[in-house]
Motif scaffolding. Structure first.
Motif, PDB file in Angstrom:
ATOM      1  N   ASN A  77       0.814  -1.210   0.000  1.00 40.44           N
ATOM      2  CA  ASN A  77       0.000   0.000   0.000  1.00 40.44           C
ATOM      3  C   ASN A  77       0.851   1.263   0.000  1.00 40.44           C
ATOM      4  OD1 ASN A  77      -2.522  -1.342  -0.054  1.00 40.44           O
ATOM      5  ND2 ASN A  77      -2.326  -1.765   2.124  1.00 40.44           N
ATOM      6  N   LEU A  78       1.964   1.230  -0.730  1.00 37.45           N
ATOM      7  CA  LEU A  78       2.818   2.390  -0.884  1.00 37.45           C
ATOM      8  C   LEU A  78       2.253   3.268  -1.996  1.00 37.45           C
ATOM      9  CD1 LEU A  78       6.223   0.469  -0.826  1.00 37.45           C
ATOM     10  CD2 LEU A  78       5.045   1.533   1.099  1.00 37.45           C
ATOM     11  N   ASP A  79       2.451   4.571  -1.888  1.00 42.00           N
ATOM     12  CA  ASP A  79       1.951   5.484  -2.911  1.00 42.00           C
ATOM     13  C   ASP A  79       2.614   5.210  -4.251  1.00 42.00           C
ATOM     14  OD1 ASP A  79       0.251   6.802  -1.160  1.00 42.00           O
ATOM     15  OD2 ASP A  79       1.773   8.285  -0.597  1.00 42.00           O
ATOM     16  N   SER A  80       1.813   5.255  -5.308  1.00 40.30           N
ATOM     17  CA  SER A  80       2.314   5.041  -6.654  1.00 40.30           C
ATOM     18  C   SER A  80       1.568   5.965  -7.605  1.00 40.30           C
ATOM     19  CB  SER A  80       2.106   3.591  -7.088  1.00 40.30           C
ATOM     20  OG  SER A  80       2.352   3.434  -8.464  1.00 40.30           O
ATOM     21  N   LYS A  81       2.313   6.720  -8.391  1.00 37.23           N
ATOM     22  CA  LYS A  81       1.684   7.605  -9.380  1.00 37.23           C
ATOM     23  C   LYS A  81       0.977   6.807 -10.459  1.00 37.23           C
ATOM     24  CE  LYS A  81       4.911  11.310  -8.586  1.00 37.23           C
ATOM     25  NZ  LYS A  81       6.253  11.759  -8.882  1.00 37.23           N
ATOM     26  N   LYS A  82       1.521   5.654 -10.818  1.00 36.31           N
ATOM     27  CA  LYS A  82       0.947   4.855 -11.901  1.00 36.31           C
ATOM     28  C   LYS A  82      -0.188   3.942 -11.442  1.00 36.31           C
ATOM     29  CE  LYS A  82       5.078   4.816 -14.743  1.00 36.31           C
ATOM     30  NZ  LYS A  82       4.767   5.343 -16.030  1.00 36.31           N
ATOM     31  N   LEU A  83      -0.085   3.402 -10.213  1.00 39.79           N
ATOM     32  CA  LEU A  83      -1.057   2.404  -9.750  1.00 39.79           C
ATOM     33  C   LEU A  83      -1.983   2.901  -8.643  1.00 39.79           C
ATOM     34  CD1 LEU A  83       1.330  -0.695  -9.532  1.00 39.79           C
ATOM     35  CD2 LEU A  83      -0.239  -0.122 -11.382  1.00 39.79           C
ATOM     36  N   GLY A  84      -1.723   4.047  -8.098  1.00 34.84           N
ATOM     37  CA  GLY A  84      -2.457   4.503  -6.919  1.00 34.84           C
ATOM     38  C   GLY A  84      -1.733   4.028  -5.673  1.00 34.84           C
ATOM     39  N   THR A  85      -1.768   2.714  -5.429  1.00 35.46           N
ATOM     40  CA  THR A  85      -0.945   2.102  -4.392  1.00 35.46           C
ATOM     41  C   THR A  85      -0.237   0.900  -5.014  1.00 35.46           C
ATOM     42  OG1 THR A  85      -2.674   0.617  -3.575  1.00 35.46           O
ATOM     43  CG2 THR A  85      -2.488   2.774  -2.500  1.00 35.46           C
ATOM     44  N   LYS A  86       0.889   0.546  -4.432  1.00 33.45           N
ATOM     45  CA  LYS A  86       1.669  -0.570  -4.973  1.00 33.45           C
ATOM     46  C   LYS A  86       2.321  -1.343  -3.853  1.00 33.45           C
ATOM     47  CE  LYS A  86       6.061   1.865  -5.396  1.00 33.45           C
ATOM     48  NZ  LYS A  86       7.172   2.220  -6.287  1.00 33.45           N
ATOM     49  N   GLY A  87       2.857  -2.498  -4.227  1.00 31.31           N
ATOM     50  CA  GLY A  87       3.672  -3.295  -3.334  1.00 31.31           C
ATOM     51  C   GLY A  87       5.073  -3.392  -3.895  1.00 31.31           C
ATOM     52  N   ILE A  88       6.015  -3.693  -3.033  1.00 31.17           N
ATOM     53  CA  ILE A  88       7.403  -3.865  -3.451  1.00 31.17           C
ATOM     54  C   ILE A  88       8.005  -5.005  -2.640  1.00 31.17           C
ATOM     55  CG2 ILE A  88       8.262  -2.144  -1.810  1.00 31.17           C
ATOM     56  CD1 ILE A  88      10.357  -1.356  -3.950  1.00 31.17           C
ATOM     57  N   ILE A  89       8.868  -5.781  -3.271  1.00 33.56           N
ATOM     58  CA  ILE A  89       9.571  -6.882  -2.610  1.00 33.56           C
ATOM     59  C   ILE A  89      11.056  -6.713  -2.878  1.00 33.56           C
ATOM     60  CG2 ILE A  89       9.903  -9.384  -2.498  1.00 33.56           C
ATOM     61  CD1 ILE A  89       7.069  -9.660  -3.740  1.00 33.56           C
ATOM     62  N   LYS A  90      11.849  -6.743  -1.813  1.00 37.09           N
ATOM     63  CA  LYS A  90      13.312  -6.716  -1.948  1.00 37.09           C
ATOM     64  C   LYS A  90      13.845  -8.010  -1.346  1.00 37.09           C
ATOM     65  CE  LYS A  90      14.207  -1.766  -1.561  1.00 37.09           C
ATOM     66  NZ  LYS A  90      15.066  -0.777  -0.892  1.00 37.09           N
ATOM     67  N   VAL A  91      14.663  -8.717  -2.113  1.00 36.16           N
ATOM     68  CA  VAL A  91      15.232  -9.973  -1.639  1.00 36.16           C
ATOM     69  C   VAL A  91      16.746  -9.901  -1.778  1.00 36.16           C
ATOM     70  CG1 VAL A  91      15.186 -12.484  -1.812  1.00 36.16           C
ATOM     71  CG2 VAL A  91      13.165 -11.163  -2.478  1.00 36.16           C
ATOM     72  N   ALA A  92      17.439  -9.957  -0.660  1.00 34.43           N
ATOM     73  CA  ALA A  92      18.900  -9.858  -0.655  1.00 34.43           C
ATOM     74  C   ALA A  92      19.547 -11.123  -1.189  1.00 34.43           C
ATOM     75  CB  ALA A  92      19.400  -9.585   0.766  1.00 34.43           C
ATOM     76  N   ASP A  93      20.624 -10.932  -1.934  1.00 34.20           N
ATOM     77  CA  ASP A  93      21.475 -12.029  -2.401  1.00 34.20           C
ATOM     78  C   ASP A  93      20.713 -13.123  -3.148  1.00 34.20           C
ATOM     79  OD1 ASP A  93      23.745 -10.785  -1.200  1.00 34.20           O
ATOM     80  OD2 ASP A  93      23.075 -11.569   0.735  1.00 34.20           O
ATOM     81  N   THR A  94      19.663 -12.745  -3.842  1.00 37.04           N
ATOM     82  CA  THR A  94      18.856 -13.701  -4.596  1.00 37.04           C
ATOM     83  C   THR A  94      18.568 -13.120  -5.971  1.00 37.04           C
ATOM     84  OG1 THR A  94      17.829 -14.518  -2.576  1.00 37.04           O
ATOM     85  CG2 THR A  94      16.682 -14.998  -4.628  1.00 37.04           C
ATOM     86  N   PHE A  95      18.775 -13.931  -6.985  1.00 38.31           N
ATOM     87  CA  PHE A  95      18.502 -13.534  -8.360  1.00 38.31           C
ATOM     88  C   PHE A  95      17.643 -14.630  -8.976  1.00 38.31           C
ATOM     89  CE2 PHE A  95      22.539 -11.829  -6.969  1.00 38.31           C
ATOM     90  CZ  PHE A  95      22.318 -10.466  -7.142  1.00 38.31           C
ATOM     91  N   PHE A  96      16.388 -14.311  -9.232  1.00 40.43           N
ATOM     92  CA  PHE A  96      15.440 -15.296  -9.736  1.00 40.43           C
ATOM     93  C   PHE A  96      15.639 -15.523 -11.229  1.00 40.43           C
ATOM     94  CE2 PHE A  96      13.419 -13.207  -6.130  1.00 40.43           C
ATOM     95  CZ  PHE A  96      12.924 -14.272  -5.401  1.00 40.43           C
TER      96      PHE A  96
END
Length: 153
Positions: free
Chosen positions: A48-67
């Motif tokens: 539920n972070l502010d987003s100009k494009k989506l209104g609200t958005k989610g974000i995921i940060k994963v350390a030392d991982t490359f999918f």
């Protein structure tokens, strides 16, 4: 030192993957599809972070991982707007968008009650038949559905 109270303070990522622009309603399904809850790496999830494009958005940060692409692209079903950032030494070295895979195995539930996948213990399999309109078809019964309306297991 002054801080801007309007900005979200999230630790920078030295190395890893950032998945941004996930619709808030799809964030936790993306976590599940990617298997992030099973990782033993540092994970930061914002919703539920502010987003100009989506209104609200989610974000995921994963350390030392490359999918691998075939894993990350599975979330294109639920988050076609998602952007992938690859981080090395605190710098974004690669940016990309997710793309719907040609074959989707074990993620989508077939809506056809007579489909064998709803009556036998087997993984579902869907093929992308119309990339422009994001239509997928069940490999077993031929039932078609748009990715937006697909029932994610």
């Amino acid at each position: 030192m002054t801080t801007n109270k309007k900005e979200l303070a999230v630790a920078a990522l030295r190395n890893g993957t950032v998945i941004d622009r996930i619709p808030s309603s799809a964030l936790f399904k993306a976590v599940e599809i990617l298997g992030i809850e099973k990782l033993d790496k540092h994970v930061t999830i914002g919703n539920n972070l502010d987003s100009k494009k989506l209104g609200t958005k989610g974000i995921i940060k994963v350390a030392d991982t490359f999918f691998p692409d075939d894993v990350i692209n599975r979330i294109a079903l639920i988050a076609p707007t998602a952007k992938i950032n690859i981080i090395h030494d605190f710098e974004v070295v690669e940016k990309s968008s997710v793309t719907l895979p040609q074959t989707i195995v074990g993620i989508v539930k077939c809506d056809n009650p007579k489909c064998i996948t709803n009556n036998e213990p087997m993984k579902t399999k869907f093929e992308l038949v119309d990339p422009e309109n994001r239509v997928i078809r069940c490999h077993y019964c031929g039932h078609c559905v748009s990715a937006e309306n697909a029932h994610i297991k």
